[in-house]
Structure formats: C-alpha cells, structure tokens
Design an enzyme around this catalytic site. Sequence first.
Site, mmCIF file in Angstrom:
data_model
loop_
_atom_site.group_PDB
_atom_site.id
_atom_site.type_symbol
_atom_site.label_atom_id
_atom_site.label_comp_id
_atom_site.label_asym_id
_atom_site.label_seq_id
_atom_site.Cartn_x
_atom_site.Cartn_y
_atom_site.Cartn_z
ATOM 1 C CG HIS A 174 -3.071 0.623 4.650
ATOM 2 N ND1 HIS A 174 -3.731 -0.134 5.085
ATOM 3 C CD2 HIS A 174 -1.632 0.420 5.506
ATOM 4 C CE1 HIS A 174 -3.203 0.089 6.160
ATOM 5 N NE2 HIS A 174 -2.380 0.235 6.761
ATOM 6 C CB CYS A 221 -7.809 -2.110 2.793
ATOM 7 S SG CYS A 221 -6.169 -1.778 3.615
HETATM 8 ZN ZN LIG Z 1 -5.819 -0.780 4.163
#
Ligand SMILES: [Zn+2]
Lengths: 262, 262, 262, 262
Positions: free
Chosen positions: A93, A135
């Site tokens: 992430h 992300c």
């Molecule tokens: Zn993520």
Amino acid sequence: MASSEVECYQMDRESRGLALIINNENFHHATRMNKRSGTDVDARNLSRIFKKLGFDVQVYKDLSCISMLEVINEVSTMDHTGNDCCFVAFLSHGDDGCVYGTDGIVQIKKIVDQFRGDVCPSLAGKPKIFLFQACRGTLHETSVQLSVDVVDGEDQPCVEVDAAPVPTLPSGSDYLFCYSVAEGYYSHRDTLYGSWFIQDFTDVMEQLVLNKDFIDVLTVVNRKVSARRVERSYSQQALGKKQMPCYLSMLTKKLYLTPKKK
Amino acid sequence: MASSEVECYQMDRESRGLALIINNENFHHATRMNKRSGTDVDARNLSRIFKKLGFDVQVYKDLSCISMLEVINEVSTMDHTGNDCCFVAFLSHGDDGCVYGTDGIVQIKKIVDQFRGDVCPSLAGKPKIFLFQACRGTLHETSVQLSVDVVDGEDQPCVEVDAAPVPTLPSGSDYLFCYSVAEGYYSHRDTLYGSWFIQDFTDVMEQLVLNKDFIDVLTVVNRKVSARRVERSYSQQALGKKQMPCYLSMLTKKLYLTPKKK
Amino acid sequence: MASSEVECYQMDRESRGLALIINNENFHHATRMNKRSGTDVDARNLSRIFKKLGFDVQVYKDLSCISMLEVINEVSTMDHTGNDCCFVAFLSHGDDGCVYGTDGIVQIKKIVDQFRGDVCPSLAGKPKIFLFQACRGTLHETSVQLSVDVVDGEDQPCVEVDAAPVPTLPSGSDYLFCYSVAEGYYSHRDTLYGSWFIQDFTDVMEQLVLNKDFIDVLTVVNRKVSARRVERSYSQQALGKKQMPCYLSMLTKKLYLTPKKK
Amino acid sequence: MASSEVECYQMDRESRGLALIINNENFHHATRMNKRSGTDVDARNLSRIFKKLGFDVQVYKDLSCISMLEVINEVSTMDHTGNDCCFVAFLSHGDDGCVYGTDGIVQIKKIVDQFRGDVCPSLAGKPKIFLFQACRGTLHETSVQLSVDVVDGEDQPCVEVDAAPVPTLPSGSDYLFCYSVAEGYYSHRDTLYGSWFIQDFTDVMEQLVLNKDFIDVLTVVNRKVSARRVERSYSQQALGKKQMPCYLSMLTKKLYLTPKKK
Ligand SMILES: [Zn+2]
Ligand SMILES: [Zn+2]
Ligand SMILES: [Zn+2]
Ligand SMILES: [Zn+2]
C-alpha cells in the site's frame, strides 16, 4: 563539454546486480490497511523475470517499517563495485510520498536518498531503478476490497481497486522511478493474476527485453495498462476506472537489460 | 488485450502541431522575482529547432498570469484534428507546482489539466509535451543574480543560479513532462548563452532528432546537463552546484519528431 | 525568566491601527472562479464594526494579485509606531495556502511574512490579526453557485457552498489567524446576508467586544457557526454540510479591542 | 440561531477524563532519530499537573507506531460518557504532519480523526485536547544533539535544538491543538530540565489554572517560551534560535480545568 551521442550503460560487469523485492501482503490490524491479495503473484512474476536477466533476486515478505529500513540500509551500504546496476521493487500500500511496511509508513525519500552517488559510491554512474506497485491511503475507504476466498471451487478473479500514489520523487543522477499509477488514477490488482501493472510489466519484459531498452518496455507497459478496463468488480466505483502508469527518469544513458552471456 | 509491440505515434498528419513558447523575462516589482537575463536566447533556440521540425511556433513574451491562462485556454480549445501533437514550453521562474507569469503564480496542474483527453478530444491519443525551464521560488533569496551589463565591452557570461522546481505532475495518457531540473538541484541560466538545459536540449535535438526518438534526446540531455559544472559565478554558493534534469512520461508510444516530408 | 502573569496588549496608544479589508467579488473569467455574491455585505459588516472600535478602516474591492501585494507591501512598510495593532481581512476565494486576487492566486505565506518583527519593526510586539473568509479551489466544481439576482422581486437567500481553506500558516510572535473554516469543511456564504462566518463574527463582536477579549469572541463564533445547518440551497451536496471555523494563535497576551476613549 | 453568550464547557461530571501521555525517548537505530534526553522530565511534569487536576493519567514510554495506534484506538473507542474531556500529549520527534513512534512515523491526522464526534460519540461536544512537544525531521541533520552524559559529575544542562513541526491540522468541533512550536522555529529541549515548552506549560498551569481558562494559560506559555534565548549549546546554530509555540482552536466554549471538588 559532453558529447551528444546516445550512450548505453555498461552492462557487462561481473554481476548484473541486486534485484530487491519487498512484497507486503498482510498489514497489522491497527493500520487499517487491507490484505493485498494477489501480491504474491506479482512477487513471483518479478522474481522470475529478473532472475532470467541475471539479477541476484532477493524477495522479502511482509516487512515492518524498521525491517524495510534495515534491508535498504544493508543494500545501500554493500559494495556494488562488480555490479551493473541495482533494482528495488515495492509491492505494498502507499500514501503521499510514502510506502507501507506491515506496521506503518516509510517516506520514499528516506529510502531513495540512501542510494545517491555521494552516499553509495559503488553505484555512482550506474542505473538505480525503483519500481512501486503501490496505492494511496486516502482512497482505500472508497475502494471495495473483497478478498476472494480461494477455497471456493469457483475462483472469481476480482479486481480490487485502490487509489494512486504521488510520483513526487526526484534526486540524483541515474535514478529511474517506475510507478504503477500516476496521481489521480487507480491502481488495479487482480486477486488471482496480480496487479495490472506487474502483469503487463512482466509480459512486456518477457517479449521485448532481449532487444529493446528498458524505457521502451515501460512505454509499452504504459500503453497496455492504460488500455485496460475494469470489467468485473464488486465495487461500483471501480467499474470504468482507468489506470495510467508513469516513469520518472534521471537516467543519463540507454538501459539494456539483456541477459548476461555466460 | 493490447499487444506488447513497441508502437510509434502517428506523425504524418497534415500538420505537426503547435509549439507554444511562453518566455517570461521581466517580472513585476511586487513579485520580487529577478529579471531572467538570457531567456531570450532560450526562446530563440527553441523556436528555431521546433520550426525546423515543422511545428507552428508561437512565442509569447512576458505574459501575465491571466494572459497565460487565456493563451493556454485558446490552445486547448482549438481544433487539433489535423495535428500530430502539441508542445508547450515555459521559460520562467517557478515555485512548488507553479510557474510564474509576470505578475504572479499559476498552478501547473490548472494548465496541464486543460489538455486531458476528455477536455481536449482532438489531442486524445496524441503526445502532449510540456517543457519547463523554471526554478523554485524559495531559493531565489540565496542565489546571486547579477545582471551582466551588456554595455560593458567585455561580456563576462555569468551563470545565474536558481533553485529547482518540483516535478509533482501527473495526469493523463500521452503526456510528457520535461523538467530542466529535479527537486533539490539548481537550474542554471547563463546570461549570454541561455540556460544549460535549453542550450543542451537544442544542441542534442539538432544532432539526434533525425533518427532518434524524443526520449533518447531527453536522456542525452540528462547526461550533458548533469555533467556540467559551475566555473564562473559571482555567487560562492553557485560554484560546484550540479543540475539534474528529469522527465516524467505517460507516453504510450515512441515519439519521433523527424521533420515532415514536403 | 518571564513571569507567569496573564498580560494584556497595550491598547491605549494614539491610534488603534489599520483595518485593511480586501473584498474580492468578481474574478477574471480565465480563473474559472465564480462571482462571490454576498461578499459586499461581509465587507460592510466588518467595516462597520472595526470603525466602531477605532480602527482606520480601508476597504479595497476586486484587487488583482499585484495590487494585493502592493497594498500589503504599503501597509507592512508604513510606520505603525503610534498604532496599537494591525488587522487584515481577506474576503475571497482560496486554495491550498493561497488566497485569490481577481486574476489569480497569491501565497498567504508571502503576505504574512511581510509583517514579521524583523521586517516590520513598528508592529513588533503588537497583535497582527489576519482573518480569512475564503474557500478552497478544488471543491468549487462540486458546489452549486447560483447567483441570486437581487433585482428580482422575490429574493431567495440562497446558501452558496464552497470548500475549505487550509490553515497551514504560522510564523512569528503576536500573530493571530482567524479562518472561516478548518480543512475539510465548507465555507458557507449567503448571497443576501453575507457569509456565515462574517455574519456571526460581526454579531458577536457587537455584543461582546466591550468586555470580552478577542479570543473569547472567536470561541463564541466557533460555536455559533458550527451550530448552523444548511436549510436552503440549490445544491444537494450543500444540504447538511457543517462549517467549523478555527483560529491559530501566536499571541502572547490577551487582546481587548474595546473602543478607544476620546 | 445560537446565542452570542460566552459559554463554558461542563466540567462537573463524575470524572475529569483521561490524560494520555506518550513519551518517546529512544528510537530504533534505523530511524536515525536521536535519543531525546530530558523527555522523562517532561513526562513527569505533565503527569503531575494533570493528576492534580483530576485526570486519569496514563503514561506510555517508548511506543512503537503500532502500539501508539493501538493505544489511541483503545482510548477513542472507550466510553467517555462520565468524563468531562480528553487530553492526549505526544513527547517525541516529529515530521511534516507526523509524530514519531520509536520505529517510524505516524500521521497525526490518523490519530486525531479517531476522536471526531461521529466516530467517538461519547466525546462529542467535549473538549479534545492534543499537545505536541515534537520537532521536524528534516532539520535534525543540522542540529547538534550531544547527549549530556548524566553519569558525569558535572551536569551541564545543554539545550538541544530541533526543528519545528507543522501545525497543519484541523477537523472537528471542540478540538484544541497545542504545538510546542510553529513552523520555521526550533523546539528546544534541555537535557536536565526538559523542553522549554513543557517546563513553561507546567509552571503556568501550576500558577494559573485555578482561575484562568486554558486558552489564557496557553497564551502566557506563548509569551514565556518566545521570550527565552539559547544561552548554552554545543551547536553554533542553536545560539540565538527563538521558539514560538502556537495553538489551533476549534473549541466552542471556554475551558476551565480547575481541580474537581471532592
Ligand atoms: Zn492500497
Ligand atoms: Zn527563478
Ligand atoms: Zn471559493
Ligand atoms: Zn526531533
């Protein structure tokens, strides 16, 4: 004054170099970050292609922030004298200028700065490639992330959609940053086949790396990924969301990663 | 699924496209921004090379923020149907994610967003190239900018040193951003010969553009500029300051700017 | 070591000081910023209350960025020796750390830094109060801003809803920043009665300023504004949106703005 | 419409509330953050004064990021129904919008958002006070931080100087953020007596909290801290560096922390 010739990085040293892959799938509950199902597929794909190209591949799974910093520190302080280059990939992430360890965030700048020519002289003048399949945190709330239960007979590959990272990086000659997604776009990850970016990156590498330079590869990846559409997803918001990767280059020469001759 | 072939942008339409050059040299006193001596040389150099390559070159000198927005709006709303691509260059002072008009700052994002595929359909799928020879505001106070008095018999080309811009950009397929300098570096401008970045960019274009793609050109520019050193400057701080350009690519194909056949 | 007594700013000098009100209602088309209907009511309200309190009120309407910088420069370079304090209010659109002139943005930091003790010695040790009735640019697209035509017989006061500014400020002893809204909230402006924040600020000042200190006033304003709800608006998104003002204080003493005795 | 009266927070419930103190002194080597000698003095001082005022004081030493998130989560999910308010203090290193756990950074926003009225209803309408004695990461490299060896006979209290945090916060009614230092200033910590901010905060609280409201206390702290100068330090850069605290208030009433009657 330097010539205007197109030059290529020297790629015939004793070793191709290190390919470090940090693969984070499971995150501590307190971070509120979802399990990144499908990331192991990405790790396997990257691992395979970089082994083929002669890299010394090291894969780390589920590293805490401290462990990530320690691994990076080891890599940046080791002697790369006999190596052609260095490649570091993060599958995790992400958030504004940060990448997630299993227990929190680490600033990308802190990681990247350790490889600068003055700090890591054995990599000076050599390509330092960073790849981020990540992300952005703020949009996790809007994405639907249903983990697909692999135990079920019928595997429904499901596209999980996250938000985009911010390629704010810079700094230092011979750096190349490859981002799975530019700001404002979604980074798609299929729970069965891995992320769009890594899938396409691996496919293109397999097909082109023998005779095309790395930037050409990234350009084709840009095209393939941006052409994809979300067909199936449990998230209404995910449908139709496009993904646009990008790369930021401070390379000073062409980079050919053709396999090393034995 | 899109193929893994290396493709090239179609460059054989009726017109090459527009090359817009915004050249800001003089700034309103209230902005506290210095005169950017040498920028006219940059404007002439860019103008010359892009005319050679078949672009419809438009140069604007000393535009206010509103004028810049209006020119950009005109360009983004015109019909590019018969054009291969669009090129926009800014020669000015800069700041975090902003570029200076003569009377203040404009957010780069506001400029760039106007060319997105959904907003500017006649450029969809075509390369949109943005070049920034700019510098960051916060470091203006530390740089010494002595204007070289041209009236003097002996012109001492003097390197004026500014700070770096932040390539925080993103957004949209087929965009390419060329920055004179990555974050943390200085953007050098010689009062007689123009900026290092534009000098080298123009030289390399002259020599390579006939048979190399644009990314190859930018890579050579990265090498040449980063190899330069500050020899002569009135600013102690400037001596030794290196400059590292960079480019951020969302291009999906190779870009050849070979001159158009008649 | 300084005492732990509660001290009050000296407020009995010859003059109370300047109250500068920059009231921007109309924005150049190219900025894409809507007309801020109702802002004249705010300007009149602020003007009235600060005149009552003995300030030398100066109101400027629709200033360009350069004009704003010039006015600020004038104010910061004048001699405030006989003045108790200085008050500057901006009624305009806003964006991340910026406030809008009619033709673009100005960084708040550039405005505020001009009043620092080392740069503006005649205000050193005196309260420098900045008030922002502004809103953030990015959320303008989502808000509905129907200008209510006052010429119409039936005036439907309509609440126009903008987004929030970011109080990222700081820097310097004896500064006080009053924001109409904290990050993430909406700044409501009624086209007939002016903005919620300025309406309530003026009401509370009228009622309390005789015997309460300025921070107490701001605290009551926080309460009143945050208690309001959007009842009527053409924008579905506006309904229910709350507003939370805030103030950032670097004051070192209590500030009483009781009217000056003649 | 809400009245324009000055109101006070109800402070006569069964319990005053929780005072959580997170005291981080030792940081993992990989973070490159120095030991924060003197912080235990701060923790003891805060602990003492808040116990006196009837708070249920909980002090945590050297928490990792995950532990910090877990403790915060516990506190924000517990039932504060019988409590007047909640106080949370961080004594640690800091960075842009972040505070350091022993092993990395945590975004302040993530901490603070957990106390919002909709997420933590038993604290809705009650004061939520956050205090940060922290410093910004980027300037650690420039500050000299010699740990004074307490084992030595002669204790030379030495002022260690760090950089400033960025009070970019906001969000939510009834929040109050107390920062040891505004952006651009240094946060001084004396290795024997604790930080300037906490020393002065505790002194002023001792003297004034019986009959002055909390904002008055913070205003006096602003004055005392900003009046201090660095007399003795091993760092040349530290000498003369001033410190300016600040507070950001979304309180809607006056806050009196007078001890609870038995
Ligand atoms: Zn993520
Ligand atoms: Zn500049
Ligand atoms: Zn607005
Ligand atoms: Zn620190």
